[in-house]
Design a protein around this motif. Sequence first.
Motif, PDB file in Angstrom:
ATOM      1  N   ALA A 165       5.050  -4.670  -4.999  1.00  0.00           N
ATOM      2  CA  ALA A 165       4.026  -3.521  -5.777  1.00  0.00           C
ATOM      3  C   ALA A 165       4.756  -2.602  -6.765  1.00  0.00           C
ATOM      4  O   ALA A 165       3.936  -2.540  -7.737  1.00  0.00           O
ATOM      5  CB  ALA A 165       3.526  -2.741  -4.517  1.00  0.00           C
ATOM      6  N   THR A 166       6.039  -2.471  -6.695  1.00  0.00           N
ATOM      7  CA  THR A 166       6.617  -1.960  -7.526  1.00  0.00           C
ATOM      8  C   THR A 166       6.746  -2.791  -9.026  1.00  0.00           C
ATOM      9  O   THR A 166       6.594  -2.151  -9.949  1.00  0.00           O
ATOM     10  CB  THR A 166       8.229  -1.321  -7.348  1.00  0.00           C
ATOM     11  OG1 THR A 166       8.076  -0.452  -5.932  1.00  0.00           O
ATOM     12  CG2 THR A 166       9.073  -0.671  -8.534  1.00  0.00           C
ATOM     13  N   LEU A 167       7.283  -4.064  -8.883  1.00  0.00           N
ATOM     14  CA  LEU A 167       7.429  -4.815  -9.941  1.00  0.00           C
ATOM     15  C   LEU A 167       6.063  -5.076 -10.501  1.00  0.00           C
ATOM     16  O   LEU A 167       5.967  -5.003 -11.773  1.00  0.00           O
ATOM     17  CB  LEU A 167       7.819  -6.334  -9.583  1.00  0.00           C
ATOM     18  CG  LEU A 167       9.311  -6.240  -8.985  1.00  0.00           C
ATOM     19  CD1 LEU A 167       9.658  -7.476  -8.642  1.00  0.00           C
ATOM     20  CD2 LEU A 167      10.313  -5.821 -10.122  1.00  0.00           C
ATOM     21  N   LEU A 168       4.996  -5.014  -9.758  1.00  0.00           N
ATOM     22  CA  LEU A 168       3.547  -5.094 -10.299  1.00  0.00           C
ATOM     23  C   LEU A 168       3.163  -3.933 -11.241  1.00  0.00           C
ATOM     24  O   LEU A 168       2.612  -4.032 -12.157  1.00  0.00           O
ATOM     25  CB  LEU A 168       2.363  -5.301  -9.146  1.00  0.00           C
ATOM     26  CG  LEU A 168       1.026  -5.756  -9.671  1.00  0.00           C
ATOM     27  CD1 LEU A 168       1.108  -7.059 -10.740  1.00  0.00           C
ATOM     28  CD2 LEU A 168       0.040  -5.636  -8.472  1.00  0.00           C
TER      29      LEU A 168
ATOM     30  N   GLU B  82       0.828  -1.279   0.162  1.00  0.00           N
ATOM     31  CA  GLU B  82      -0.084   0.067   0.153  1.00  0.00           C
ATOM     32  C   GLU B  82       0.931   1.222   0.029  1.00  0.00           C
ATOM     33  O   GLU B  82       0.425   2.403  -0.512  1.00  0.00           O
ATOM     34  CB  GLU B  82      -1.004   0.031   1.191  1.00  0.00           C
ATOM     35  CG  GLU B  82      -2.095  -0.994   0.974  1.00  0.00           C
ATOM     36  CD  GLU B  82      -2.992  -0.961   2.334  1.00  0.00           C
ATOM     37  OE1 GLU B  82      -2.843  -0.585   3.298  1.00  0.00           O
ATOM     38  OE2 GLU B  82      -4.142  -1.315   1.913  1.00  0.00           O
ATOM     39  N   ASP B  83       2.075   1.362   0.682  1.00  0.00           N
ATOM     40  CA  ASP B  83       2.765   2.387   0.539  1.00  0.00           C
ATOM     41  C   ASP B  83       3.188   2.625  -0.968  1.00  0.00           C
ATOM     42  O   ASP B  83       3.180   3.838  -1.164  1.00  0.00           O
ATOM     43  CB  ASP B  83       4.430   1.983   1.203  1.00  0.00           C
ATOM     44  CG  ASP B  83       4.343   1.986   2.700  1.00  0.00           C
ATOM     45  OD1 ASP B  83       3.247   2.507   3.109  1.00  0.00           O
ATOM     46  OD2 ASP B  83       5.150   1.474   3.209  1.00  0.00           O
ATOM     47  N   VAL B  84       3.434   1.824  -1.808  1.00  0.00           N
ATOM     48  CA  VAL B  84       3.441   2.050  -3.390  1.00  0.00           C
ATOM     49  C   VAL B  84       2.410   2.411  -3.902  1.00  0.00           C
ATOM     50  O   VAL B  84       2.368   3.223  -4.812  1.00  0.00           O
ATOM     51  CB  VAL B  84       4.368   0.923  -3.808  1.00  0.00           C
ATOM     52  CG1 VAL B  84       4.570   1.074  -5.349  1.00  0.00           C
ATOM     53  CG2 VAL B  84       5.813   0.721  -3.190  1.00  0.00           C
ATOM     54  N   LEU B  85       1.425   1.508  -3.850  1.00  0.00           N
ATOM     55  CA  LEU B  85       0.288   1.691  -4.832  1.00  0.00           C
ATOM     56  C   LEU B  85      -0.559   2.948  -4.256  1.00  0.00           C
ATOM     57  O   LEU B  85      -1.245   3.635  -5.064  1.00  0.00           O
ATOM     58  CB  LEU B  85      -0.800   0.554  -4.500  1.00  0.00           C
ATOM     59  CG  LEU B  85      -0.025  -0.766  -4.865  1.00  0.00           C
ATOM     60  CD1 LEU B  85      -1.176  -1.786  -4.735  1.00  0.00           C
ATOM     61  CD2 LEU B  85       0.161  -0.554  -6.481  1.00  0.00           C
ATOM     62  N   SER B  86      -0.662   3.370  -2.998  1.00  0.00           N
ATOM     63  CA  SER B  86      -1.499   4.789  -2.535  1.00  0.00           C
ATOM     64  C   SER B  86      -0.885   5.849  -3.286  1.00  0.00           C
ATOM     65  O   SER B  86      -1.338   6.952  -3.361  1.00  0.00           O
ATOM     66  CB  SER B  86      -1.243   4.781  -0.944  1.00  0.00           C
ATOM     67  OG  SER B  86      -0.071   5.076  -0.596  1.00  0.00           O
ATOM     68  N   ALA B  87       0.528   5.874  -3.666  1.00  0.00           N
ATOM     69  CA  ALA B  87       1.028   7.226  -4.365  1.00  0.00           C
ATOM     70  C   ALA B  87       0.427   7.086  -5.627  1.00  0.00           C
ATOM     71  O   ALA B  87       0.312   8.494  -6.101  1.00  0.00           O
ATOM     72  CB  ALA B  87       2.648   6.967  -4.479  1.00  0.00           C
ATOM     73  N   GLY B  88       0.198   6.351  -6.135  1.00  0.00           N
ATOM     74  CA  GLY B  88      -0.557   6.385  -7.514  1.00  0.00           C
ATOM     75  C   GLY B  88      -1.988   6.024  -7.352  1.00  0.00           C
ATOM     76  O   GLY B  88      -2.784   6.194  -8.408  1.00  0.00           O
ATOM     77  N   GLU B  89      -2.542   6.182  -6.041  1.00  0.00           N
ATOM     78  CA  GLU B  89      -3.995   5.981  -5.867  1.00  0.00           C
ATOM     79  C   GLU B  89      -4.587   4.889  -6.390  1.00  0.00           C
ATOM     80  O   GLU B  89      -5.832   4.991  -6.868  1.00  0.00           O
ATOM     81  CB  GLU B  89      -4.795   7.542  -6.419  1.00  0.00           C
ATOM     82  CG  GLU B  89      -4.331   8.683  -5.799  1.00  0.00           C
ATOM     83  CD  GLU B  89      -5.081  10.148  -6.374  1.00  0.00           C
ATOM     84  OE1 GLU B  89      -5.672   9.733  -7.246  1.00  0.00           O
ATOM     85  OE2 GLU B  89      -4.687  11.059  -5.809  1.00  0.00           O
TER      86      GLU B  89
END
Length: 323
Positions: free
Chosen positions: A292-295, A86-93
């Motif tokens: 998450a970054t790889l996804l 979520e740390d990564v994905l929330s940055a892209g909403e």
Amino acid sequence: MKRPGVRMVDVAALAGVSAGTASKALSNTGQLSQETRDRVRRAAATLGFTPDARGRALSSGRTYTVALLTTDSSGRFSIPIMRGVEDVLSAGELATVLCDTRDDPLREQTYLRSLVARGVDGIVVTGRRTEPRARIDVPLPVVYALAASTDPTDASVIVDDAAGAAATIAHLHGLGRTRIAHITGPAHHRSAAERAEAVAAALCTEPLYGDWSERWGRQATDLVLRQNPDAISCGSDQIARGVCDRLRELGHSVPEDIAVTGYDNWPVMALASRPPLTSVDLRLEDLGRRAATLLLEAIAGKPHHGVLELPTQLITRESTLGT
């Protein structure tokens, strides 16, 4: 809160970019520099602009939703991994949906059919064990976390368990401990075997396999004391806590007489132990962030292939250092 009348073109003008670039920055798509993305996000925050999720989904053909599929019902491993995701994905909403299969293949298939039907953008697959698992067959980007896929072409992010175990032995050697015993979990568990093999390579000693439990730690302590150890390396914090309890019952001081190390750095065990445990942190949030970054890269059309092994971190405490 979004101010009335604020549009994407207003954000773009304040950031000094085109409306298309501003849209890509806020949706975490396109080939943009991190500096540009940050500048656009700052402009959006200044103006109180929030992209309309429904409009964004319709225009892009995406749902901006990612699923975390797990077999870890207790959340012991999946929750810290999800925090990293979520740390990564929330940055892209992007929103994260947790799907607990309870280690039931039928439930997993039901979830997968539903996730494909709902059009999620991708899936992170994780669990409570590190054994490689069968790949899931879905027409979506997928990344495996903690347990690798059996298909080497899939993207998998795992922990370097062997290096973590070797670090505990190096730490004990650095403290002058030379008679080190190793107590761990079931021999058929990949994590127990990898950790034990790394210890054996450093010590040329046979590990004692058993269960992932405090009870086993107490029982095994009586067995390894016959070796007159000055340190006991354990394959988990649960085992190590049991070892510390039994040593105290028998009148041995930790670490003055016998130093003890755990593994996993599970606060419930490591910090509640008497004394608190020196332990190997799996850095699960880092693992979640990398997965998450790889996804996101796979969703953008740049998939990673193969296994990525991340380092652990040795956290030293009173069980080896004393007070």
